[in-house]
Write a protein that holds these residues in place. Structure first.
Motif, PDB file in Angstrom:
ATOM      1  N   LEU A 499       0.838  -1.207   0.000  1.00  0.00           N
ATOM      2  CA  LEU A 499       0.000   0.000   0.000  1.00  0.00           C
ATOM      3  C   LEU A 499       0.869   1.252   0.000  1.00  0.00           C
ATOM      4  N   TRP A 500       1.925   1.258   0.817  1.00  0.00           N
ATOM      5  CA  TRP A 500       2.819   2.413   0.893  1.00  0.00           C
ATOM      6  C   TRP A 500       3.534   2.632  -0.449  1.00  0.00           C
ATOM      7  N   LEU A 501       4.015   1.556  -1.062  1.00  0.00           N
ATOM      8  CA  LEU A 501       4.680   1.668  -2.356  1.00  0.00           C
ATOM      9  C   LEU A 501       3.718   2.167  -3.435  1.00  0.00           C
ATOM     10  N   GLU A 502       2.467   1.671  -3.385  1.00  0.00           N
ATOM     11  CA  GLU A 502       1.471   2.115  -4.355  1.00  0.00           C
ATOM     12  C   GLU A 502       1.227   3.614  -4.209  1.00  0.00           C
ATOM     13  N   TYR A 503       1.106   4.078  -2.983  1.00  0.00           N
ATOM     14  CA  TYR A 503       0.862   5.503  -2.743  1.00  0.00           C
ATOM     15  C   TYR A 503       2.030   6.346  -3.255  1.00  0.00           C
ATOM     16  N   GLU A 505       4.246   5.581  -5.506  1.00  0.00           N
ATOM     17  CA  GLU A 505       4.350   5.495  -6.957  1.00  0.00           C
ATOM     18  C   GLU A 505       3.330   6.417  -7.634  1.00  0.00           C
ATOM     19  N   ARG A 506       2.135   6.474  -7.048  1.00  0.00           N
ATOM     20  CA  ARG A 506       1.075   7.272  -7.684  1.00  0.00           C
ATOM     21  C   ARG A 506       1.298   8.776  -7.530  1.00  0.00           C
ATOM     22  N   ILE A 507       1.812   9.195  -6.394  1.00  0.00           N
ATOM     23  CA  ILE A 507       1.982  10.627  -6.183  1.00  0.00           C
ATOM     24  C   ILE A 507       3.307  11.133  -6.755  1.00  0.00           C
ATOM     25  N   GLY A 508       4.278  10.197  -6.902  1.00  0.00           N
ATOM     26  CA  GLY A 508       5.610  10.623  -7.312  1.00  0.00           C
ATOM     27  C   GLY A 508       6.332  11.233  -6.127  1.00  0.00           C
ATOM     28  N   THR A 509       7.559  10.844  -5.910  1.00  0.00           N
ATOM     29  CA  THR A 509       8.255  11.267  -4.687  1.00  0.00           C
ATOM     30  C   THR A 509       9.115  12.517  -4.882  1.00  0.00           C
ATOM     31  N   VAL A 562      -5.840   8.779  -2.861  1.00  0.00           N
ATOM     32  CA  VAL A 562      -4.975   8.396  -3.981  1.00  0.00           C
ATOM     33  C   VAL A 562      -5.198   6.935  -4.373  1.00  0.00           C
ATOM     34  N   CYS A 563      -5.329   6.053  -3.390  1.00  0.00           N
ATOM     35  CA  CYS A 563      -5.386   4.596  -3.652  1.00  0.00           C
ATOM     36  C   CYS A 563      -6.806   4.033  -3.636  1.00  0.00           C
ATOM     37  N   GLY A 564      -7.788   4.800  -3.179  1.00  0.00           N
ATOM     38  CA  GLY A 564      -9.175   4.337  -3.199  1.00  0.00           C
ATOM     39  C   GLY A 564      -9.443   3.126  -2.336  1.00  0.00           C
ATOM     40  N   ILE A 565      -8.840   3.099  -1.139  1.00  0.00           N
ATOM     41  CA  ILE A 565      -8.970   1.916  -0.277  1.00  0.00           C
ATOM     42  C   ILE A 565     -10.414   1.718   0.199  1.00  0.00           C
TER      43      ILE A 565
END
Length: 580
Positions: A499-503, A505-509, A562-565
């Motif tokens: 979940l953390w990696l998905e977040y 990746e989606r926002i860009g670091t 961001v992830c729609g959990i």
């Protein structure tokens, strides 16, 4: 009378005092029974009880004569009194009661008493009679008797259940039961042999070998263990140990059929086809094996592998007759005919009663989305080949296996795929395929469907922590993992990381900084708990992290946006509501 002495003698008759005790009345009762005088026998047995009320045998004799006279309820009343007041350990009373209930046509009560006898009696004096009664109860109740164990047989019932699970391809369930049996009765070597096979079929080779070596320590000449060890050595690549063992096995001529069969299949698997053929040929001579389709298949394989193609064809034709629904004999007969027309020799065949691995997939693809036949789903050799390939095949094979397992879709498959998902050494793409299969199996009832009992090991933590190059990003994971502890299993640790990696990746670091490590970590734990349907509230998690409820809520909403959990959770669990 002169010249004679007068001698006075005692003319009273000799009197023998009677000793009135329990033995006296018992003997009288037995004598009355021999003459079919049941009323007198009953009276004498009652007197025996009066003289020795603490002797359970007297009570049982009285119960026995009442049963003979047709007073089954009176007999059971006495037997219950023995168990309650005289000798609770006299377990044979349950067998007598079962007989009485059966005579009264109270078959449910008879079954209950009989099961108690079998599960509690250590001596087993009435085992044969109990088996006869179980057949009667099966007929009367139109169902088998549910029996967990037969105490006098020291785990035989449990072992039979485990063997049945093995035959059905339910290797994990079999292993759990066999582990329990082996722990309770380490002297039952057959259970430990089968436990080793369970591990082997699941691809747990080291554990399988370790178990077999323990058996051989206790009994160095155990043929089943030696045969299993040969196969395990071959799996490791062979070597001097295997050569030495095979030389010993080659000169053994067993007499028991199960040992002949075991040695024959082992020789076949090891490529010693001539020896395998001889052993199977011996078994075929026994009329008791005329209906065993698998045995004829093994003999056909041995015949084919030794160039006896005409005999192999004859044997597979007989297999087809014995097992008309199986695709296996049809495939090999067709293959024989095809190669015969081309003037080619048959390739060396595997000693398993199922289709070759590639042919299995072709057959499963033929069914497409339709239901796969139950006999294929339950075939233990098919299942074992799938489970083995899932652990040790190449990526292309694993992809096929995951698709095939989706069509089986039982608890054994669920457990195998769950272990695959949390195995961090596996290809991430394949693990995601397995996760998707589990979602479909559960009808979208959960994002992660298998809850593993173990927390991550130290090595697994190293893998789980490898999330991001930025130390701040990593610090969030480290904080979450340290706070989750043993409340969460490895699958849940894994999903928090994903979940953390998905977040990220989606926002860009780029340009993203972590200002509140505890807040992000707490939010990740909260959302992970919700995905796994664990009881968790903002307040409870905030309290453990030492932060405010609003902080946890704010970061959880940020990740969710961001992830729609919550949307994913709502789709599978419409009644979901946040609790603060």
């Amino acid at each position: 009378m002169k010249g004679k002495n007068l001698r006075v003698t005692d003319t009273r008759p000799n009197i023998i005092a009677l000793r009135l005790d329990a033995s006296f009345f018992f003997e009288r009762a037995v004598r009355s029974l021999d003459r079919n005088h049941y009323d007198k026998a009953l009276k004498y047995f009652r007197k025996a009880v009066e003289y020795e009320p603490d002797n359970p045998v007297n009570h049982c004799n009285l119960a026995g004569i009442l049963s003979e006279m047709g007073d089954y309820q009176g007999s059971n009343d006495i037997l219950e009194s023995v168990l309650k007041n005289v000798k609770p350990s006299m377990t044979e009373c349950y067998f007598y009661m079962a007989n009485n209930y059966a005579n009264m046509e109270q078959f449910e009560a008879a079954e209950k008493a009989l099961v108690t006898y079998l599960e509690e009696d250590e001596e087993g004096h009435f085992l044969e009679e109990a088996e006869d009664m179980m057949e009667l109860l099966y007929y009367e109740l139109d169902r088998p008797t549910k029996l967990n164990r037969i105490k006098a047989r020291q785990g035989a019932v449990e072992h039979d259940q485990a063997r049945m699970l093995l035959e059905e391809g339910k290797f994990a369930q079999a292993a759990k039961l066999l582990e329990q049996i082996s722990g309770d009765q380490p002297e039952l070597l057959a259970a430990r042999n089968n436990l080793a096979l369970s591990y082997y079929y699941m691809g747990m080779f080291e554990k399988a070998k370790e178990t077999i070596m323990q058996v051989l320590q206790d009994e160095p000449g155990n043929l089943h263990a030696l045969c299993n060890l040969a196969i395990f050595y071959q799996n490791e690549g062979g070597g001097p140990h295997l050569d030495e063992l095979m030389a010993s096995l080659a000169v053994i001529v067993p007499f028991q059929q199960d040992q002949v069969f075991k040695l024959g299949t082992t020789m076949g698997i090891m490529g010693r086809h001539e020896e395998a053929y001889k052993h199977f040929h011996r078994l075929l001579k026994d009329s008791e094996n005329k209906e065993d389709a698998s045995l004829y298949h093994y003999a056909a394989v041995a015949a084919s592998n030794t160039g006896r193609y005409a005999e192999a064809k004859r044997l597979w034709q007989y297999v087809k007759k014995l097992d008309p629904v199986s695709e296996t004999p049809r495939f090999y007969l067709s293959r024989l005919d095809e190669l015969s027309r081309k003037g080619q020799l048959m390739e060396k065949l595997s000693y398993h009663y199922h289709l070759p691995f590639n042919e299995q997939f072709k057959l499963w693809e033929k069914y497409g989305s339709r239901s796969v036949p139950e006999e294929m789903k339950k075939d233990p050799l098919v299942r074992s080949s799938f489970f083995w390939a899932l652990r040790h095949g190449d990526d292309a094979t694993k992809t096929q296996v995951i698709q095939a397992l989706a069509l089986i879709g039982d608890e054994e498959v669920r457990e195998a795929l769950g272990l695959f998902i949390v195995d961090l050494t596996q290809n991430p793409g394949l693990r995601e395929q397995a996760r998707a299969v589990l979602r479909r199996m559960d009808g979208q009832q959960a994002d992660v469907l298998v809850t593993m009992p173990a927390v991550p090991t130290a090595e697994q933590y190293v893998e789980l922590r490898a999330a991001a190059a930025d130390p701040q990003m990593q610090a969030v994971l480290d904080k979450a993992f340290s706070m989750m502890g043993k409340r969460y299993d490895i699958a849940q640790h894994h999903d928090l990381r994903e979940l953390w990696l998905e977040y990220l990746e989606r926002i860009g670091t780029e340009g993203f900084t972590i200002q509140h490590v505890d807040g992000w970590a707490a939010a990740l734990e909260y959302l992970t708990a919700k995905m796994h349907r664990k009881q968790a509230t903002y307040r409870e998690i905030a309290g453990r992290y030492g932060i405010s409820v609003s902080t946890v809520s704010r970061y959880a909403r940020q990740i969710d946006s961001v992830c729609g959990i919550k949307q994913k959770i709502a789709q599978r669990l419409p009644s979901f509501t946040e609790k603060v």
